[in-house]
Design a protein around this motif. Structure first.
Motif, PDB file in Angstrom:
ATOM      1  N   GLN A  74       0.841  -1.202   0.000  1.00 16.64           N
ATOM      2  CA  GLN A  74       0.000   0.000   0.000  1.00 16.64           C
ATOM      3  C   GLN A  74       0.878   1.256   0.000  1.00 16.64           C
ATOM      4  N   ALA A  75       1.906   1.254   0.825  1.00 19.24           N
ATOM      5  CA  ALA A  75       2.811   2.410   0.889  1.00 19.24           C
ATOM      6  C   ALA A  75       3.508   2.603  -0.450  1.00 19.24           C
ATOM      7  N   LYS A  76       3.947   1.526  -1.059  1.00 20.81           N
ATOM      8  CA  LYS A  76       4.618   1.611  -2.357  1.00 20.81           C
ATOM      9  C   LYS A  76       3.683   2.221  -3.399  1.00 20.81           C
ATOM     10  N   ALA A  77       2.415   1.829  -3.381  1.00 20.44           N
ATOM     11  CA  ALA A  77       1.434   2.378  -4.324  1.00 20.44           C
ATOM     12  C   ALA A  77       1.225   3.879  -4.087  1.00 20.44           C
ATOM     13  N   ILE A  78       1.175   4.284  -2.831  1.00 17.12           N
ATOM     14  CA  ILE A  78       0.998   5.704  -2.494  1.00 17.12           C
ATOM     15  C   ILE A  78       2.195   6.518  -2.976  1.00 17.12           C
ATOM     16  N   PHE A  79       3.399   6.041  -2.698  1.00 11.79           N
ATOM     17  CA  PHE A  79       4.598   6.765  -3.122  1.00 11.79           C
ATOM     18  C   PHE A  79       4.746   6.763  -4.640  1.00 11.79           C
ATOM     19  N   THR A  80       4.302   5.711  -5.300  1.00 11.71           N
ATOM     20  CA  THR A  80       4.325   5.671  -6.767  1.00 11.71           C
ATOM     21  C   THR A  80       3.385   6.733  -7.327  1.00 11.71           C
ATOM     22  N   ALA A  81       2.182   6.805  -6.773  1.00 11.73           N
ATOM     23  CA  ALA A  81       1.194   7.793  -7.230  1.00 11.73           C
ATOM     24  C   ALA A  81       1.676   9.223  -6.998  1.00 11.73           C
ATOM     25  N   GLY A  93       4.760  10.150  -7.117  1.00  8.58           N
ATOM     26  CA  GLY A  93       6.004  10.377  -7.842  1.00  8.58           C
ATOM     27  C   GLY A  93       7.235  10.328  -6.953  1.00  8.58           C
ATOM     28  N   ARG A  94       7.124   9.640  -5.800  1.00  9.88           N
ATOM     29  CA  ARG A  94       8.247   9.574  -4.856  1.00  9.88           C
ATOM     30  C   ARG A  94       8.708   8.141  -4.629  1.00  9.88           C
ATOM     31  N   LEU A  95       8.521   7.283  -5.616  1.00 11.71           N
ATOM     32  CA  LEU A  95       8.879   5.867  -5.463  1.00 11.71           C
ATOM     33  C   LEU A  95      10.374   5.685  -5.218  1.00 11.71           C
ATOM     34  N   GLU A  96      11.210   6.455  -5.907  1.00 11.83           N
ATOM     35  CA  GLU A  96      12.662   6.314  -5.723  1.00 11.83           C
ATOM     36  C   GLU A  96      13.060   6.596  -4.266  1.00 11.83           C
ATOM     37  N   GLY A  97      12.485   7.629  -3.670  1.00 12.46           N
ATOM     38  CA  GLY A  97      12.763   7.962  -2.272  1.00 12.46           C
ATOM     39  C   GLY A  97      12.265   6.880  -1.329  1.00 12.46           C
ATOM     40  N   TYR A  98      11.133   6.272  -1.653  1.00 11.75           N
ATOM     41  CA  TYR A  98      10.592   5.176  -0.848  1.00 11.75           C
ATOM     42  C   TYR A  98      11.539   3.976  -0.897  1.00 11.75           C
ATOM     43  N   LYS A  99      12.025   3.654  -2.091  1.00 13.35           N
ATOM     44  CA  LYS A  99      12.948   2.526  -2.231  1.00 13.35           C
ATOM     45  C   LYS A  99      14.239   2.783  -1.456  1.00 13.35           C
ATOM     46  N   LYS A 100      14.749   4.024  -1.526  1.00 12.90           N
ATOM     47  CA  LYS A 100      15.964   4.355  -0.778  1.00 12.90           C
ATOM     48  C   LYS A 100      15.717   4.219   0.721  1.00 12.90           C
ATOM     49  N   ASN A 101      14.531   4.639   1.179  1.00 11.72           N
ATOM     50  CA  ASN A 101      14.205   4.523   2.605  1.00 11.72           C
ATOM     51  C   ASN A 101      14.169   3.063   3.042  1.00 11.72           C
ATOM     52  N   MET A 102      13.714   2.182   2.194  1.00 13.12           N
ATOM     53  CA  MET A 102      13.680   0.761   2.533  1.00 13.12           C
ATOM     54  C   MET A 102      15.099   0.179   2.600  1.00 13.12           C
ATOM     55  N   SER A 127       6.998   2.214  10.652  1.00 12.41           N
ATOM     56  CA  SER A 127       6.145   2.987   9.756  1.00 12.41           C
ATOM     57  C   SER A 127       6.769   3.003   8.372  1.00 12.41           C
ATOM     58  N   TYR A 128       5.921   3.039   7.359  1.00 16.34           N
ATOM     59  CA  TYR A 128       6.392   3.171   5.977  1.00 16.34           C
ATOM     60  C   TYR A 128       6.118   4.572   5.445  1.00 16.34           C
ATOM     61  N   ASP A 129       5.928   5.532   6.331  1.00 16.10           N
ATOM     62  CA  ASP A 129       5.561   6.883   5.932  1.00 16.10           C
ATOM     63  C   ASP A 129       6.711   7.702   5.364  1.00 16.10           C
ATOM     64  N   ASN A 130       7.931   7.272   5.550  1.00 17.19           N
ATOM     65  CA  ASN A 130       9.084   8.081   5.154  1.00 17.19           C
ATOM     66  C   ASN A 130       9.545   7.800   3.735  1.00 17.19           C
ATOM     67  N   SER A 131      10.090   8.840   3.152  1.00 16.08           N
ATOM     68  CA  SER A 131      10.720   8.757   1.849  1.00 16.08           C
ATOM     69  C   SER A 131      12.060   9.466   1.969  1.00 16.08           C
ATOM     70  N   CYS A 132      13.131   8.813   1.572  1.00 18.90           N
ATOM     71  CA  CYS A 132      14.462   9.420   1.656  1.00 18.90           C
ATOM     72  C   CYS A 132      14.554  10.550   0.641  1.00 18.90           C
ATOM     73  N   THR A 133      14.863  11.742   1.132  1.00 17.45           N
ATOM     74  CA  THR A 133      14.987  12.901   0.249  1.00 17.45           C
ATOM     75  C   THR A 133      16.430  13.360   0.116  1.00 17.45           C
TER      76      THR A 133
END
Length: 147
Positions: free
Chosen positions: A19-26, A28-37, A77-83
């Protein structure tokens, strides 16, 4: 040795990884989500969390022997995205596809250059035993019965 530290118990994220991956994809922050993981594999982060917890697993209250063997970094939490836009670093980490290195964010640079940004990422993580991580996610019910 009695555990005198009162560490908050790890929790499962309110939304799933997918669900978090889908939200970050929508967004446009998928790359930051992947880096956070991937920060969970960064030894700087692992050492920092281990020291913050005084080497104690907050799930079971027992000591963890070191930062790499028998431990896992758990996302509360999966709320973070690496910026952080600095260069990634290569680390040794065998992958299922046969690769032996992956690129992870340079969290040490972020930690010292942008401490507030870094704290947002790190505060959502805890280090626990691998078996405790499996139990927390409901994957290893048999481990509980072995104790």
């Amino acid at each position: 040795m009695k555990n005198n530290y009162q560490l908050p118990k790890p929790t499962n994220p309110t939304i799933s990884y997918c669900q978090a991956k889908a939200i970050f994809t929508a967004d446009g922050r998928l790359e930051g989500y992947k880096k956070n993981m991937k920060i969970t594999r960064n030894n700087f982060v692992r050492k920092l969390i281990y020291e913050r917890q005084h080497g104690i697993c907050p799930y079971c209250g027992k000591r963890m022997l070191n930062i790499n063997v028998g431990t896992a970094i758990h996302h509360n939490s999966y709320d973070n995205s690496c910026t952080f836009n600095g260069p990634l670093i290569h680390i040794y980490s065998p992958q299922p596809d046969g690769a032996i290195q992956i690129q992870v964010p340079n969290c040490a640079v972020c930690y010292y250059k942008y401490p507030c940004k870094s704290e947002d990422c790190i505060s959502a993580l805890v280090m626990i035993h691998k078996d405790c991580h499996e139990l927390l996610h409901g994957h290893l019910e048999k481990v509980k019965t072995q104790d």
